[in-house]
Design an enzyme around this catalytic site. Structure first.
Site, PDB file in Angstrom:
ATOM      1  N   GLU A  26      62.795  24.853 -77.963  1.00 52.20           N
ATOM      2  CA  GLU A  26      63.215  23.822 -77.002  1.00 52.20           C
ATOM      3  C   GLU A  26      62.252  22.545 -77.315  1.00 52.20           C
ATOM      4  O   GLU A  26      61.148  22.667 -77.869  1.00 52.20           O
ATOM      5  CB  GLU A  26      62.843  24.272 -75.515  1.00 52.20           C
ATOM      6  CG  GLU A  26      63.233  23.436 -74.479  1.00 52.20           C
ATOM      7  CD  GLU A  26      63.099  23.888 -72.982  1.00 52.20           C
ATOM      8  OE1 GLU A  26      62.730  25.158 -73.011  1.00 52.20           O
ATOM      9  OE2 GLU A  26      63.538  23.058 -72.129  1.00 52.20           O
ATOM     10  N   ASN A  71      65.497  24.110 -70.003  1.00 54.39           N
ATOM     11  CA  ASN A  71      65.608  23.404 -68.812  1.00 54.39           C
ATOM     12  C   ASN A  71      65.982  21.850 -69.688  1.00 54.39           C
ATOM     13  O   ASN A  71      66.393  21.124 -68.848  1.00 54.39           O
ATOM     14  CB  ASN A  71      64.455  23.117 -67.986  1.00 54.39           C
ATOM     15  CG  ASN A  71      64.272  24.729 -67.060  1.00 54.39           C
ATOM     16  OD1 ASN A  71      65.164  25.357 -67.244  1.00 54.39           O
ATOM     17  ND2 ASN A  71      63.038  24.817 -66.912  1.00 54.39           N
ATOM     18  N   ASN A 171      72.347  25.862 -69.375  1.00 54.89           N
ATOM     19  CA  ASN A 171      71.032  26.897 -69.198  1.00 54.89           C
ATOM     20  C   ASN A 171      70.708  27.088 -67.713  1.00 54.89           C
ATOM     21  O   ASN A 171      70.736  25.825 -66.833  1.00 54.89           O
ATOM     22  CB  ASN A 171      69.896  25.876 -69.800  1.00 54.89           C
ATOM     23  CG  ASN A 171      68.609  27.007 -69.860  1.00 54.89           C
ATOM     24  OD1 ASN A 171      68.433  27.981 -70.389  1.00 54.89           O
ATOM     25  ND2 ASN A 171      67.771  26.212 -68.990  1.00 54.89           N
ATOM     26  N   GLU A 172      70.681  28.205 -67.582  1.00 51.74           N
ATOM     27  CA  GLU A 172      69.991  28.521 -66.096  1.00 51.74           C
ATOM     28  C   GLU A 172      70.600  27.758 -65.009  1.00 51.74           C
ATOM     29  O   GLU A 172      69.777  27.155 -64.294  1.00 51.74           O
ATOM     30  CB  GLU A 172      68.494  28.638 -66.174  1.00 51.74           C
ATOM     31  CG  GLU A 172      67.908  29.331 -67.130  1.00 51.74           C
ATOM     32  CD  GLU A 172      66.223  29.697 -66.866  1.00 51.74           C
ATOM     33  OE1 GLU A 172      65.683  28.881 -66.134  1.00 51.74           O
ATOM     34  OE2 GLU A 172      65.589  30.847 -67.311  1.00 51.74           O
ATOM     35  N   TYR A 243      61.165  36.993 -67.872  1.00 52.85           N
ATOM     36  CA  TYR A 243      59.829  36.710 -68.389  1.00 52.85           C
ATOM     37  C   TYR A 243      58.932  37.698 -67.748  1.00 52.85           C
ATOM     38  O   TYR A 243      59.158  38.115 -66.728  1.00 52.85           O
ATOM     39  CB  TYR A 243      58.968  35.337 -68.372  1.00 52.85           C
ATOM     40  CG  TYR A 243      59.860  34.190 -69.179  1.00 52.85           C
ATOM     41  CD1 TYR A 243      59.481  34.097 -70.461  1.00 52.85           C
ATOM     42  CD2 TYR A 243      61.154  33.392 -68.552  1.00 52.85           C
ATOM     43  CE1 TYR A 243      60.394  33.051 -71.370  1.00 52.85           C
ATOM     44  CE2 TYR A 243      61.555  32.470 -69.497  1.00 52.85           C
ATOM     45  CZ  TYR A 243      61.258  32.482 -70.701  1.00 52.85           C
ATOM     46  OH  TYR A 243      61.940  31.588 -71.587  1.00 52.85           O
ATOM     47  N   GLU A 291      66.420  34.445 -73.553  1.00 50.40           N
ATOM     48  CA  GLU A 291      65.040  33.972 -73.200  1.00 50.40           C
ATOM     49  C   GLU A 291      64.531  35.300 -72.778  1.00 50.40           C
ATOM     50  O   GLU A 291      64.751  35.717 -71.669  1.00 50.40           O
ATOM     51  CB  GLU A 291      65.192  32.861 -72.274  1.00 50.40           C
ATOM     52  CG  GLU A 291      65.353  31.425 -72.863  1.00 50.40           C
ATOM     53  CD  GLU A 291      65.271  30.293 -71.698  1.00 50.40           C
ATOM     54  OE1 GLU A 291      64.130  30.336 -70.988  1.00 50.40           O
ATOM     55  OE2 GLU A 291      66.093  29.442 -71.664  1.00 50.40           O
ATOM     56  N   GLN A 352      59.080  31.413 -76.734  1.00 52.14           N
ATOM     57  CA  GLN A 352      59.877  30.654 -77.780  1.00 52.14           C
ATOM     58  C   GLN A 352      59.518  30.866 -79.057  1.00 52.14           C
ATOM     59  O   GLN A 352      58.944  32.126 -79.275  1.00 52.14           O
ATOM     60  CB  GLN A 352      59.708  29.137 -77.405  1.00 52.14           C
ATOM     61  CG  GLN A 352      60.662  28.964 -75.869  1.00 52.14           C
ATOM     62  CD  GLN A 352      60.854  27.381 -75.807  1.00 52.14           C
ATOM     63  OE1 GLN A 352      60.547  26.404 -76.323  1.00 52.14           O
ATOM     64  NE2 GLN A 352      61.135  27.300 -74.410  1.00 52.14           N
TER      65      GLN A 352
END
Ligand code: AHR
Length: 503
Positions: A26, A71, A171-172, A243, A291, A352
């Site tokens: 990212e 993000n 994304n999200e 995560y 992710e 990442q």
């Protein structure tokens, strides 16, 4: 302590999709700038890309790299990153409170992907932007010359389409922190229309719709049901993120967290099946776990920048988790879960890849090195390709916050028929006891131990740094044997193992 495992050649879970060993980069912190790109670095190539980093990335044989966010993508104008560099605008990045120079854009990233032998998985901004920009972006990337966007790409140095097949629709979007956050109905409608439009351009695109940002979201798993009700027939994957953290410093609970991951995947698999049944559909949708990683070590140090107290710095140190040996065990367990769920997880991206919650770290103008978690990811990516086997495991367990009776051994097996190789990845979760594991190899014929690699350390806190790069590294395992049809190995307390058997 003893464990018995039975592996039968015919008890297959699924052929593993190699894309579960993908990664994510990212425009965040130093992932791009002084991560993969640093024009005045001693190892920089003609495009300004660091050769030392490219080498460490290439060794991982990564199928796809998701880009450019995260993000970041939800307020990103992809057009800022094309055309002559000196004319590209510097923008404020609202996701991470930093400045974005746009020195790297889609052309530079594509060239880097070729250098490191990987492919692009591109994310579209469905936060601050919408359907029209999505269409323009896809036409710029994949469209023929002779059309407006194709000709612009040619003018910018690339006549041939980039030919990107894999696209994330935002994304999200379930996250209130996301620029352009939406309800499931709002997002489902937009994603459905965007998918329809992109398919009008190219039916063969593979499209990923946003699922939950984690399984603690209030909207989970209803979000997935609603979004899929709107998009089921026009998408191929639903994205999940998760995560892992050990904030309470409780290793037993920490190392049980892949049970929560397992339940998360199983729940969304059921949700997919529910929507499929509601729609009387033949179409299959899979999970793109795009992710995942450990993320908590850097939380405190990041607060200043994320709170806006440092202005709008360019490429500051953000999310620079320094991983320890304990995280090796965690990453080993996570990868085992993806292998065991490979019937439904077809894509997964470690998040990442460089500097930002990453297996590879760099110093600006200095070294690049492997963090501890590089190794379980490396072993899975290089040796975990083939067919996942459904193992019968008998092992004592313990009760943890997220699950009861968590077995001390976490194990997966991959049979690569073409190479005649059976590979086991195993973690001993016990703090003090070794685990004597006997694996019955049924239906494989003669077997011979080919390789045995171990990661263990006297300290769970042990890390690799620029000045001590080899503190946590794999060692050749000792003592594993094959007796007849049985593989016998003794796993030290708190250890990660890879055992390869020629069959
Ligand atoms: O990977 C870091 C961030 O985590 C990503 O930008 C976002 O998608 C997730 O919340």
């Amino acid at each position: 302590m003893k464990a018995t495992v039975t592996a039968h050649k015919d008890f297959a879970i699924s052929k593993i999709d190699d894309r579960i060993y993908s990664a994510f980069l990212e425009h965040l912190g130093r992932a791009i700038y002084t991560g993969i790109y640093e024009p005045d670095h001693a190892t920089a190539d003609k495009n300004g890309m660091r050769g030392d980093v490219a080498k460490l990335v290439k060794d991982l044989n990564i199928p796809f790299v998701r880009y450019p966010g995260g993000n970041f993508v939800s307020a990103y104008n992809w057009e800022d990153g094309i055309g002559p560099r000196e004319q590209r605008p510097t923008r404020l990045d609202l996701a991470w409170h930093t400045s974005e120079s746009n020195a790297v854009g889609i052309h530079e990233f594509s060239d880097w992907c070729e250098t490191v032998n990987t492919k692009m998985m591109l994310a579209i901004n469905l936060g601050s932007r919408g359907l029209d920009e999505a269409r323009n972006f896809v036409e710029y990337v994949n469209g023929p010359t002779g059309s407006y966007w194709g000709d612009l790409r040619k003018k910018n140095g690339r006549a041939e389409p980039f030919d990107v097949k894999l696209w994330c629709l935002g994304n999200e979007m379930d996250g209130p922190w996301q620029v352009g956050h939406k309800t499931a109905v709002e997002y489902g409608r937009l994603a459905g229309e965007t998918a329809k439009t992109l398919r009008a351009f190219d039916k063969s695109l593979e499209l990923v719709v946003c699922g939950s940002s984690n399984s603690d979201m209030k909207t989970y798993p209803e979000w997935e049901r609603v979004v899929l009700e709107h998009t089921y027939e026009s998408v191929d994957h639903i994205s999940l993120h998760m995560y892992f953290a050990n904030r309470a410093k409780n290793t037993a609970n920490y190392l049980a967290l892949n049970h929560k991951l397992d339940t998360y995947i199983a729940t969304i698999e059921s949700t997919i099946n529910l929507v499929k049944a509601n729609k009387r559909s033949k179409h299959n949708v899979y999970i793109s776990f795009d992710e995942w990683n450990v993320w908590y070590h850097s939380n405190v140090q990041d607060r200043e920048i994320l709170g806006g107290n440092k202005g709008w710095p360019h490429a500051p140190r953000l999310l620079e988790d320094v991983y320890n040996f304990e995280d090796v065990l965690q990453v080993g367990c996570i990868l085992n879960t993806f292998i065991r769920r490979s019937n439904v997880v077809k894509i997964a991206c470690i998040a990442q890849l460089v500097n930002v919650i990453a297996p590879i770290m760099t110093d600006p103008k200095g070294a690049a090195w492997r963090q501890t978690i590089y190794y379980p990811y490396y072993f899975a990516s290089i040796y975990g390709r083939g067919t996942a086997l459904n193992l019968a495991v008998k092992c004592p367990g313990y009760n943890a916050d997220v699950a009861d009776n968590v077995p001390y051994v976490d194990i997966s097996a991959v049979h690569n028929e073409a190479e005649g190789m059976l590979t086991f990845f195993a973690v001993n979760r016990h703090a003090t006891e070794k685990l004597d594991v006997e694996v019955s190899l049924q239906g494989f014929g003669t077997a011979k131990l080919h390789d045995h690699q171990v990661l263990t350390h006297v300290s769970l806190e042990a890390v690799n740094t620029g000045s001590d790069q080899n503190n946590v590294v794999p060692q050749k395992g000792k003592g594993a044997v094959i007796e007849g049809q049985t593989l016998k190995a003794s796993l030290p307390p708190y250890s990660y193992q890879m055992l390869r058997v020629k069959v």
